[in-house]
Design a protein around this motif. Sequence first.
Motif, mmCIF file in Angstrom:
data_model
loop_
_atom_site.group_PDB
_atom_site.id
_atom_site.type_symbol
_atom_site.label_atom_id
_atom_site.label_comp_id
_atom_site.label_asym_id
_atom_site.label_seq_id
_atom_site.Cartn_x
_atom_site.Cartn_y
_atom_site.Cartn_z
ATOM 1 N N GLU A 119 37.007 94.264 -56.305
ATOM 2 C CA GLU A 119 36.507 93.968 -57.638
ATOM 3 C C GLU A 119 35.506 92.822 -57.625
ATOM 4 O O GLU A 119 34.548 92.815 -58.396
ATOM 5 C CB GLU A 119 37.669 93.646 -58.593
ATOM 6 C CG GLU A 119 38.386 92.344 -58.341
ATOM 7 C CD GLU A 119 39.544 92.494 -57.376
ATOM 8 O OE1 GLU A 119 40.402 91.607 -57.325
ATOM 9 O OE2 GLU A 119 39.583 93.505 -56.653
ATOM 10 N N VAL B 169 32.174 94.217 -56.528
ATOM 11 C CA VAL B 169 31.539 94.938 -57.634
ATOM 12 C C VAL B 169 30.934 93.943 -58.626
ATOM 13 O O VAL B 169 29.810 94.117 -59.102
ATOM 14 C CB VAL B 169 32.560 95.863 -58.324
ATOM 15 C CG1 VAL B 169 31.954 96.484 -59.576
ATOM 16 C CG2 VAL B 169 33.002 96.970 -57.371
ATOM 17 N N LEU C 182 26.958 94.320 -58.499
ATOM 18 C CA LEU C 182 26.546 95.188 -59.593
ATOM 19 C C LEU C 182 26.385 94.436 -60.905
ATOM 20 O O LEU C 182 25.849 94.989 -61.862
ATOM 21 C CB LEU C 182 27.556 96.340 -59.759
ATOM 22 C CG LEU C 182 27.714 97.232 -58.525
ATOM 23 C CD1 LEU C 182 28.711 98.357 -58.811
ATOM 24 C CD2 LEU C 182 26.373 97.819 -58.097
ATOM 25 N N LEU D 203 35.550 101.660 -54.628
ATOM 26 C CA LEU D 203 34.333 101.094 -55.202
ATOM 27 C C LEU D 203 33.805 101.963 -56.341
ATOM 28 O O LEU D 203 33.371 101.454 -57.383
ATOM 29 C CB LEU D 203 33.270 100.938 -54.111
ATOM 30 C CG LEU D 203 33.555 99.868 -53.047
ATOM 31 C CD1 LEU D 203 32.485 99.881 -51.977
ATOM 32 C CD2 LEU D 203 33.663 98.492 -53.676
ATOM 33 N N SER E 170 36.131 101.488 -59.306
ATOM 34 C CA SER E 170 35.947 100.163 -59.908
ATOM 35 C C SER E 170 34.727 100.150 -60.809
ATOM 36 O O SER E 170 34.770 99.633 -61.935
ATOM 37 C CB SER E 170 35.799 99.093 -58.815
ATOM 38 O OG SER E 170 36.972 98.975 -58.057
ATOM 39 N N TYR E 171 33.640 100.731 -60.317
ATOM 40 C CA TYR E 171 32.407 100.742 -61.101
ATOM 41 C C TYR E 171 32.589 101.535 -62.395
ATOM 42 O O TYR E 171 32.262 101.057 -63.485
ATOM 43 C CB TYR E 171 31.277 101.327 -60.268
ATOM 44 C CG TYR E 171 29.948 101.349 -60.969
ATOM 45 C CD1 TYR E 171 29.217 100.176 -61.139
ATOM 46 C CD2 TYR E 171 29.415 102.539 -61.466
ATOM 47 C CE1 TYR E 171 27.986 100.186 -61.782
ATOM 48 C CE2 TYR E 171 28.194 102.560 -62.115
ATOM 49 C CZ TYR E 171 27.489 101.380 -62.280
ATOM 50 O OH TYR E 171 26.292 101.395 -62.919
#
Length: 553
Positions: A275, A278, A282, A431, A434-435
């Motif tokens: 997390e 991310v 991101l 991943l 999570s996104y």
Amino acid sequence: MLIAGGREPGPRPRVAILSHEALRSAVRLTSYSAGLQVLLRLLTFLLNAYTLRYVSKEIIGVVNVRLTLLYSTVLFLSREAFRKACLNVGAEQKWAQFINLLWLTVPLGVFWTLLLGRIWLRLVTVPDPALIPHYEVGVVAFGLSAVVELLSEPLWILAQVHMLVKLKVFAESLAMVAKCVLTVVCIRIVPHWGLYIFSLAQLLYSSCILAYYVLYFVKFIGSLEAQRKSFPLSTVSDLMPKYLHHQPVFDPRLATLTRTFCKQSFLKQVLTEGERYVMTFLNILSFGDQGVYDIVNNLGSLVARFVFLPIEESFYIFFVKVLERGKDIGHQKQEDVSLAATVLEMLVKLVLLIGLTITVFGYSYSQLALDIYGGSVLSSGPGPTLLRCYCVYVLLLAVNGVTECFTFAAMSKEEVDRYNSTMLALSLTFLGLSYCLTWWQGGVGFILANCLNMGLRIAHSLQYISHYFKLSKNWPLVGLQLPGPLLLVYLGSAIVTAFSQATLSEQGLMALLVHVLLGAVCLIIVLVTIFITEPKLVQFVRTQFLSQDKKET
């Protein structure tokens, strides 16, 4: 067979004595590590509560998420594989080759620091200098502190191999106290320094750890205590890497095993800190929201850090010493197999009950905990929902820690290689989840993705353990089964405390006290029920953990 606290008739074989000594050492290490984690997390807990009142959420987000992630990533990628591969060595080990291998952690750390430092400075979103100044200094300082700490890594592994269990406790305790004192003093005197404060504190922490280990081993090597413990090095120069004539510089078996675990290290780090990656790469949460998430995450993981992590680290050492890696149980000493199975069963049940207790009571008392800790900044926003979800994650985290601990200790090199492919698939899935889930549910999405990922890892470990013991009379997974009366007590406690939270928690001070009292009564009933329905577990905890001080000489 007795685990502890009793005597078997007649002399026991030397191997059995060594296995039980490994168990006692693992339990001692767990006790010391748990005490260390309590101290470290308590200090961090108090430090975060203090800094919340003097430092912005944005700076806390940058330090606790962005910069700490850089530091932990460098450390994990540089040393985790060596720790997994090099803790299972015997007296026949060629120690010069062993030391040479351990020192590779330092150049590896320099490499990762330079590479990741450039990424943190060039490829991720840089905070607004007007809001968070000195970001570049923070990146350099946290990367440098990781390299400084890696200079003590060969000494750390030597201490663990030879069961110098108190060394880690004193080193990290001293370092953490120094870090907290410097942070508090600077925040009070020069709060406008911002990231300079946390950078200096992190460098002090790593320097204290290195200094303590160096001073300890300079005094320890050649002493009577070293001779009593059969420590294989006789001079301080033996701690340094050296060229070896007519033999490999590194132990070929350990080097190969380390390379295998290296492949896994990055994937495990992604799964562990996914997390934060991310958030960092991101940029889907603001630095303020990252700060709130990290504070809730730290609060929710207190018990995981206090109890689960020391158990996982210490009993991994126990399992690798008792079991022969890569061999099926039919070709191992059956007393050792039986001991390992019994310990695994008890550990699974212990962490399951702790995790279930946190999940049941965490739902009803999350908002109160956040209000006491950080005031309305934490308790009025998404904080309570985040913490409630995290309590469920703690339950999964508990079971995964113990089952994975055994799995990695028993796997052969080939099985570890195959699992690397599984870890790659899990990393990519995590991943992606999570996104997507974070865009949908904000910070809660991170926790949901973690729960799904942890469930898949647990399923893999349970499958491996089931296959490992299929030809044995031992069945440690029975530890996952709880008696019916205990489950009913948990269900009743969840209903009572949830109803109390909904009706009493916001009705004034007296109603709040009644809410707390009801929770305390329910918790006592749960503990009494555990004591009555799980006598084998109670005996295990009593003999292996509560009586350790009496056993030490």
